[in-house]
Design an enzyme around this catalytic site. Sequence first.
Site, PDB file in Angstrom:
ATOM      1  N   PHE A   1      -6.538  -7.898  -0.277  1.00  0.00           N
ATOM      2  CA  PHE A   1      -5.182  -7.350  -0.329  1.00  0.00           C
ATOM      3  C   PHE A   1      -4.736  -6.752   1.012  1.00  0.00           C
ATOM      4  O   PHE A   1      -3.629  -6.228   1.124  1.00  0.00           O
ATOM      5  CB  PHE A   1      -5.066  -6.290  -1.422  1.00  0.00           C
TER       6      PHE A   1
ATOM      7  N   HIS B   1       0.014   7.363  -0.888  1.00  0.00           N
ATOM      8  CA  HIS B   1      -1.394   7.267  -0.477  1.00  0.00           C
ATOM      9  C   HIS B   1      -1.922   8.683  -0.359  1.00  0.00           C
ATOM     10  O   HIS B   1      -1.209   9.565   0.140  1.00  0.00           O
ATOM     11  CB  HIS B   1      -1.509   6.561   0.878  1.00  0.00           C
TER      12      HIS B   1
ATOM     13  N   THR C   1      -4.714   3.344  -8.589  1.00  0.00           N
ATOM     14  CA  THR C   1      -4.059   2.440  -7.620  1.00  0.00           C
ATOM     15  C   THR C   1      -3.041   1.522  -8.288  1.00  0.00           C
ATOM     16  O   THR C   1      -1.928   1.356  -7.812  1.00  0.00           O
ATOM     17  CB  THR C   1      -5.138   1.580  -6.929  1.00  0.00           C
TER      18      THR C   1
ATOM     19  N   GLU D   1      -7.734  11.178   8.758  1.00  0.00           N
ATOM     20  CA  GLU D   1      -6.349  10.732   8.583  1.00  0.00           C
ATOM     21  C   GLU D   1      -5.341  11.782   9.073  1.00  0.00           C
ATOM     22  O   GLU D   1      -4.319  11.436   9.658  1.00  0.00           O
ATOM     23  CB  GLU D   1      -6.101  10.362   7.114  1.00  0.00           C
TER      24      GLU D   1
ATOM     25  N   ARG E   1       2.131   7.414  -9.341  1.00  0.00           N
ATOM     26  CA  ARG E   1       2.110   5.946  -9.425  1.00  0.00           C
ATOM     27  C   ARG E   1       2.495   5.460 -10.813  1.00  0.00           C
ATOM     28  O   ARG E   1       3.164   4.437 -10.961  1.00  0.00           O
ATOM     29  CB  ARG E   1       0.733   5.424  -9.020  1.00  0.00           C
TER      30      ARG E   1
ATOM     31  N   TYR F   1      -6.142   2.192   7.569  1.00  0.00           N
ATOM     32  CA  TYR F   1      -6.742   1.425   6.470  1.00  0.00           C
ATOM     33  C   TYR F   1      -7.915   0.556   6.913  1.00  0.00           C
ATOM     34  O   TYR F   1      -8.246  -0.405   6.220  1.00  0.00           O
ATOM     35  CB  TYR F   1      -5.671   0.536   5.833  1.00  0.00           C
TER      36      TYR F   1
ATOM     37  N   ARG G   1      -5.355  13.258  -5.571  1.00  0.00           N
ATOM     38  CA  ARG G   1      -5.687  11.914  -6.085  1.00  0.00           C
ATOM     39  C   ARG G   1      -5.333  11.827  -7.566  1.00  0.00           C
ATOM     40  O   ARG G   1      -4.853  10.809  -8.056  1.00  0.00           O
ATOM     41  CB  ARG G   1      -7.159  11.576  -5.826  1.00  0.00           C
TER      42      ARG G   1
ATOM     43  N   LYS H   1       4.940   6.120   0.744  1.00  0.00           N
ATOM     44  CA  LYS H   1       5.015   4.757   1.283  1.00  0.00           C
ATOM     45  C   LYS H   1       6.477   4.299   1.406  1.00  0.00           C
ATOM     46  O   LYS H   1       7.388   4.929   0.850  1.00  0.00           O
ATOM     47  CB  LYS H   1       4.195   3.827   0.378  1.00  0.00           C
TER      48      LYS H   1
HETATM   49  P1  CMP Z   1      -3.912   3.574  -0.948  1.00  0.00           P
HETATM   50  O1  CMP Z   1      -4.242   4.848  -1.623  1.00  0.00           O
HETATM   51  O2  CMP Z   1      -2.837   3.558   0.051  1.00  0.00           O
HETATM   52  O3  CMP Z   1      -5.251   3.016  -0.280  1.00  0.00           O
HETATM   53  C1  CMP Z   1      -5.508   1.653  -0.099  1.00  0.00           C
HETATM   54  C2  CMP Z   1      -4.421   0.807  -0.622  1.00  0.00           C
HETATM   55  O4  CMP Z   1      -4.727  -0.558  -0.755  1.00  0.00           O
HETATM   56  C3  CMP Z   1      -4.087   1.243  -2.036  1.00  0.00           C
HETATM   57  O5  CMP Z   1      -3.478   2.492  -2.041  1.00  0.00           O
HETATM   58  C4  CMP Z   1      -3.234   0.084  -2.484  1.00  0.00           C
HETATM   59  O6  CMP Z   1      -1.909   0.177  -2.045  1.00  0.00           O
HETATM   60  C5  CMP Z   1      -3.929  -1.070  -1.802  1.00  0.00           C
HETATM   61  N1  CMP Z   1      -4.808  -1.723  -2.760  1.00  0.00           N
HETATM   62  C6  CMP Z   1      -5.990  -1.302  -3.190  1.00  0.00           C
HETATM   63  N2  CMP Z   1      -6.495  -2.158  -4.106  1.00  0.00           N
HETATM   64  C7  CMP Z   1      -5.592  -3.137  -4.224  1.00  0.00           C
HETATM   65  C8  CMP Z   1      -5.531  -4.291  -5.012  1.00  0.00           C
HETATM   66  N3  CMP Z   1      -6.540  -4.627  -5.827  1.00  0.00           N
HETATM   67  N4  CMP Z   1      -4.458  -5.068  -4.887  1.00  0.00           N
HETATM   68  C9  CMP Z   1      -3.466  -4.729  -4.031  1.00  0.00           C
HETATM   69  N5  CMP Z   1      -3.473  -3.634  -3.250  1.00  0.00           N
HETATM   70  C10 CMP Z   1      -4.518  -2.841  -3.362  1.00  0.00           C
END
Ligand code: CMP
Length: 140
Positions: free
Chosen positions: A58, A116, A92, A127, A103, A50, A86, A10
């Site tokens: 969010f 991601h 997340t 994707e 992360r 997304y 993952r 990202k």
């Molecule tokens: P990603 O794996 O990119 O897939 C969806 C994204 O949404 C996730 O990572 C986060 O960056 C974002 N996301 C998911 N849940 C939340 C949350 N509760 N608050 C803020 N961002 C979120």
Amino acid sequence: MSERTLVMLKPDTVARGLVGRVIQRIEDRGFRIAGLKILRLTYEQTFELYRIHEKKPFFNDLVSHITSGAVIVIVVEGLNAITAMRQLAGSTNPLEADLGSVRGTFGLNGTINAIHTADGLENAKREIGLFFGLDEIVKY
Ligand code: CMP
């Protein structure tokens, strides 16, 4: 089983100069890079990536972060790549992620969370197709 998945570093990872360190972790885990690009995503590309989150509270923050700077999209290939990536990415929310995960190490909050990775076989295929043509993926 050997699988391919889509990983995206990202804008926070690119802006903070952490690209090499995150890719190192992917390679350390035994995965191959079968495709790689640096891109500045448009709103439309981000929305497409997304779209399952469109109604989530969010969503606006997510789109705003992803379109804020350059990203690196990577086709990662190897044994159980989807599940393993993952695990390598971690939860997340960086506060809930294992300290050894990407992360848990580099994420700042639930939105600015470094990486991601596609969450299943269908999404991995979808994707990868958003960013790579078949002739842009290396066959090992
Ligand atoms: P990603 O794996 O990119 O897939 C969806 C994204 O949404 C996730 O990572 C986060 O960056 C974002 N996301 C998911 N849940 C939340 C949350 N509760 N608050 C803020 N961002 C979120």
